[in-house]
Design a protein around this motif. Structure first.
Motif, PDB file in Angstrom:
ATOM      1  N   ASN A  41      20.149  10.549  38.008  1.00 40.67           N
ATOM      2  CA  ASN A  41      19.665  11.250  39.194  1.00 40.67           C
ATOM      3  C   ASN A  41      18.386  10.603  39.698  1.00 40.67           C
ATOM      4  O   ASN A  41      17.284  11.088  39.442  1.00 40.67           O
ATOM      5  CB  ASN A  41      19.419  12.731  38.881  1.00 40.67           C
ATOM      6  N   LEU A  42      18.535   9.526  40.440  1.00 40.06           N
ATOM      7  CA  LEU A  42      17.393   8.754  40.908  1.00 40.06           C
ATOM      8  C   LEU A  42      16.497   9.561  41.846  1.00 40.06           C
ATOM      9  O   LEU A  42      15.271   9.588  41.697  1.00 40.06           O
ATOM     10  CB  LEU A  42      17.882   7.478  41.596  1.00 40.06           C
ATOM     11  N   ILE A  43      17.092  10.250  42.797  1.00 37.49           N
ATOM     12  CA  ILE A  43      16.300  11.020  43.761  1.00 37.49           C
ATOM     13  C   ILE A  43      15.562  12.159  43.069  1.00 37.49           C
ATOM     14  O   ILE A  43      14.373  12.387  43.323  1.00 37.49           O
ATOM     15  CB  ILE A  43      17.186  11.554  44.916  1.00 37.49           C
ATOM     16  N   ASP A  44      16.232  12.873  42.178  1.00 40.31           N
ATOM     17  CA  ASP A  44      15.576  13.964  41.448  1.00 40.31           C
ATOM     18  C   ASP A  44      14.393  13.445  40.641  1.00 40.31           C
ATOM     19  O   ASP A  44      13.344  14.089  40.568  1.00 40.31           O
ATOM     20  CB  ASP A  44      16.565  14.675  40.518  1.00 40.31           C
ATOM     21  N   GLY A  45      14.537  12.274  40.031  1.00 34.69           N
ATOM     22  CA  GLY A  45      13.444  11.682  39.273  1.00 34.69           C
ATOM     23  C   GLY A  45      12.274  11.313  40.155  1.00 34.69           C
ATOM     24  O   GLY A  45      11.113  11.539  39.809  1.00 34.69           O
ATOM     25  N   LEU A  46      12.563  10.747  41.316  1.00 37.12           N
ATOM     26  CA  LEU A  46      11.499  10.389  42.257  1.00 37.12           C
ATOM     27  C   LEU A  46      10.767  11.629  42.764  1.00 37.12           C
ATOM     28  O   LEU A  46       9.538  11.642  42.868  1.00 37.12           O
ATOM     29  CB  LEU A  46      12.068   9.590  43.428  1.00 37.12           C
ATOM     30  N   ILE A  47      11.513  12.679  43.049  1.00 38.64           N
ATOM     31  CA  ILE A  47      10.906  13.932  43.510  1.00 38.64           C
ATOM     32  C   ILE A  47       9.997  14.507  42.427  1.00 38.64           C
ATOM     33  O   ILE A  47       8.866  14.927  42.704  1.00 38.64           O
ATOM     34  CB  ILE A  47      11.994  14.934  43.949  1.00 38.64           C
ATOM     35  N   ALA A  48      10.461  14.499  41.181  1.00 39.96           N
ATOM     36  CA  ALA A  48       9.638  14.997  40.074  1.00 39.96           C
ATOM     37  C   ALA A  48       8.366  14.174  39.935  1.00 39.96           C
ATOM     38  O   ALA A  48       7.264  14.723  39.769  1.00 39.96           O
ATOM     39  CB  ALA A  48      10.441  14.981  38.772  1.00 39.96           C
ATOM     40  N   ALA A  49       8.498  12.855  40.015  1.00 37.68           N
ATOM     41  CA  ALA A  49       7.331  11.973  39.898  1.00 37.68           C
ATOM     42  C   ALA A  49       6.337  12.238  41.020  1.00 37.68           C
ATOM     43  O   ALA A  49       5.124  12.331  40.779  1.00 37.68           O
ATOM     44  CB  ALA A  49       7.770  10.510  39.915  1.00 37.68           C
ATOM     45  N   LEU A  50       6.814  12.363  42.242  1.00 36.68           N
ATOM     46  CA  LEU A  50       5.936  12.608  43.385  1.00 36.68           C
ATOM     47  C   LEU A  50       5.187  13.928  43.247  1.00 36.68           C
ATOM     48  O   LEU A  50       3.986  14.003  43.530  1.00 36.68           O
ATOM     49  CB  LEU A  50       6.742  12.587  44.686  1.00 36.68           C
ATOM     50  N   ARG A  51       5.872  14.955  42.800  1.00 36.96           N
ATOM     51  CA  ARG A  51       5.224  16.266  42.647  1.00 36.96           C
ATOM     52  C   ARG A  51       4.128  16.216  41.586  1.00 36.96           C
ATOM     53  O   ARG A  51       3.028  16.724  41.798  1.00 36.96           O
ATOM     54  CB  ARG A  51       6.268  17.327  42.318  1.00 36.96           C
ATOM     55  N   VAL A  52       4.436  15.614  40.455  1.00 38.68           N
ATOM     56  CA  VAL A  52       3.450  15.537  39.370  1.00 38.68           C
ATOM     57  C   VAL A  52       2.269  14.668  39.785  1.00 38.68           C
ATOM     58  O   VAL A  52       1.106  15.028  39.570  1.00 38.68           O
ATOM     59  CB  VAL A  52       4.123  14.997  38.084  1.00 38.68           C
ATOM     60  N   MET A  53       2.548  13.513  40.368  1.00 35.49           N
ATOM     61  CA  MET A  53       1.481  12.602  40.750  1.00 35.49           C
ATOM     62  C   MET A  53       0.583  13.174  41.844  1.00 35.49           C
ATOM     63  O   MET A  53      -0.639  13.018  41.796  1.00 35.49           O
ATOM     64  CB  MET A  53       2.075  11.261  41.198  1.00 35.49           C
ATOM     65  N   SER A  54       1.173  13.858  42.818  1.00 30.45           N
ATOM     66  CA  SER A  54       0.346  14.426  43.889  1.00 30.45           C
ATOM     67  C   SER A  54      -0.536  15.547  43.360  1.00 30.45           C
ATOM     68  O   SER A  54      -1.692  15.668  43.764  1.00 30.45           O
ATOM     69  CB  SER A  54       1.209  14.924  45.051  1.00 30.45           C
ATOM     70  N   THR A  55      -0.036  16.334  42.444  1.00 33.36           N
ATOM     71  CA  THR A  55      -0.845  17.398  41.835  1.00 33.36           C
ATOM     72  C   THR A  55      -1.993  16.801  41.049  1.00 33.36           C
ATOM     73  O   THR A  55      -3.143  17.245  41.164  1.00 33.36           O
ATOM     74  CB  THR A  55       0.027  18.292  40.938  1.00 33.36           C
ATOM     75  N   ALA A  56      -1.700  15.784  40.258  1.00 29.07           N
ATOM     76  CA  ALA A  56      -2.754  15.141  39.457  1.00 29.07           C
ATOM     77  C   ALA A  56      -3.772  14.428  40.340  1.00 29.07           C
ATOM     78  O   ALA A  56      -4.977  14.491  40.086  1.00 29.07           O
ATOM     79  CB  ALA A  56      -2.127  14.155  38.470  1.00 29.07           C
ATOM     80  N   ALA A  57      -3.311  13.755  41.385  1.00 27.74           N
ATOM     81  CA  ALA A  57      -4.232  13.028  42.273  1.00 27.74           C
ATOM     82  C   ALA A  57      -5.106  13.991  43.058  1.00 27.74           C
ATOM     83  O   ALA A  57      -6.285  13.718  43.293  1.00 27.74           O
ATOM     84  CB  ALA A  57      -3.450  12.128  43.221  1.00 27.74           C
ATOM     85  N   ALA A  58      -4.556  15.121  43.463  1.00 26.30           N
ATOM     86  CA  ALA A  58      -5.325  16.113  44.206  1.00 26.30           C
ATOM     87  C   ALA A  58      -6.413  16.729  43.330  1.00 26.30           C
ATOM     88  O   ALA A  58      -7.470  17.104  43.826  1.00 26.30           O
ATOM     89  CB  ALA A  58      -4.409  17.198  44.756  1.00 26.30           C
ATOM     90  N   ALA A  59      -6.157  16.794  42.028  1.00 29.52           N
ATOM     91  CA  ALA A  59      -7.123  17.375  41.090  1.00 29.52           C
ATOM     92  C   ALA A  59      -8.249  16.414  40.755  1.00 29.52           C
ATOM     93  O   ALA A  59      -9.314  16.827  40.302  1.00 29.52           O
ATOM     94  CB  ALA A  59      -6.421  17.822  39.811  1.00 29.52           C
ATOM     95  N   ASN A  60      -8.018  15.102  40.934  1.00 30.36           N
ATOM     96  CA  ASN A  60      -9.036  14.093  40.608  1.00 30.36           C
ATOM     97  C   ASN A  60     -10.100  14.017  41.664  1.00 30.36           C
ATOM     98  O   ASN A  60      -9.967  14.068  42.786  1.00 30.36           O
ATOM     99  CB  ASN A  60      -8.401  12.707  40.423  1.00 30.36           C
TER     100      ASN A  60
END
Length: 165
Positions: free
Chosen positions: A146-165
């Motif tokens: 599930n390539l798209i599902d993996g990309l969506i998961a990565a984007l959500r996690v990364m944006s949350t972490a980047a917003a917190a930094n």
């Protein structure tokens, strides 16, 4: 390449700096900075083999992640050239709108490589730790095909972490 929509003060300057002559015929840079291309009758489709629903979900996630983190997230799916995958990903990021404010998630399905690179203005927030979180979030879905599902998961996690930094 898909790209989320986010505005920075210098977006118009960067967009204006790109000459229309640099773009292929039938391609424009929209007001939001996205590159939009038309297909001519008889041309083979160049879109990835994903459903419309998957592409809309990825686009919506790109937009939301970009707005949340104030980072222009982009996704590249395809072969990365050469032996230096990071250099190849950086070349792709350099072609994206606002590369200094961008982060690219490059996935090479044939070699099973994932490379994440960030522009100079966001590299302190989207650092190696954030990239590792994104890859970790994506791996489970990637293993299931599930390539798209993996990309969506990565984007959500990364944006949350980047917003917190």
């Amino acid at each position: 390449m898909a790209s989320g929509e986010v505005s920075h003060a210098n977006v118009s300057a960067e967009v204006a700096a790109r000459s229309a002559a640099e773009l292929p015929e039938g391609t424009v840079i929209t007001n939001s900075g996205r590159i939009s291309a038309a297909r001519f009758p008889g041309d083979a489709p160049s879109t990835p083999p994903f459903s419309k629903k998957e592409l809309i979900a990825l686009d919506d996630t790109l937009k939301a992640a970009s707005e949340k983190a104030l980072v222009r997230f982009s996704v590249y799916i395809g072969d990365l050239a050469g032996d230096d995958l990071e250099a190849s990903a950086r070349q792709i990021l350099a072609k994206a709108p606002e590369p200094a404010y961008g982060t690219l998630i490059a996935v090479s399905p044939n070699t099973r490589d994932v490379v994440i690179v960030s522009g100079r203005e966001v590299s302190s927030r989207v650092n190696d730790r954030v990239a590792a979180l994104g890859v970790t979030a994506a791996v489970s879905a990637f293993r299931q095909g599930n390539l798209i599902d993996g990309l969506i998961a990565a984007l959500r996690v990364m944006s949350t972490a980047a917003a917190a930094n």
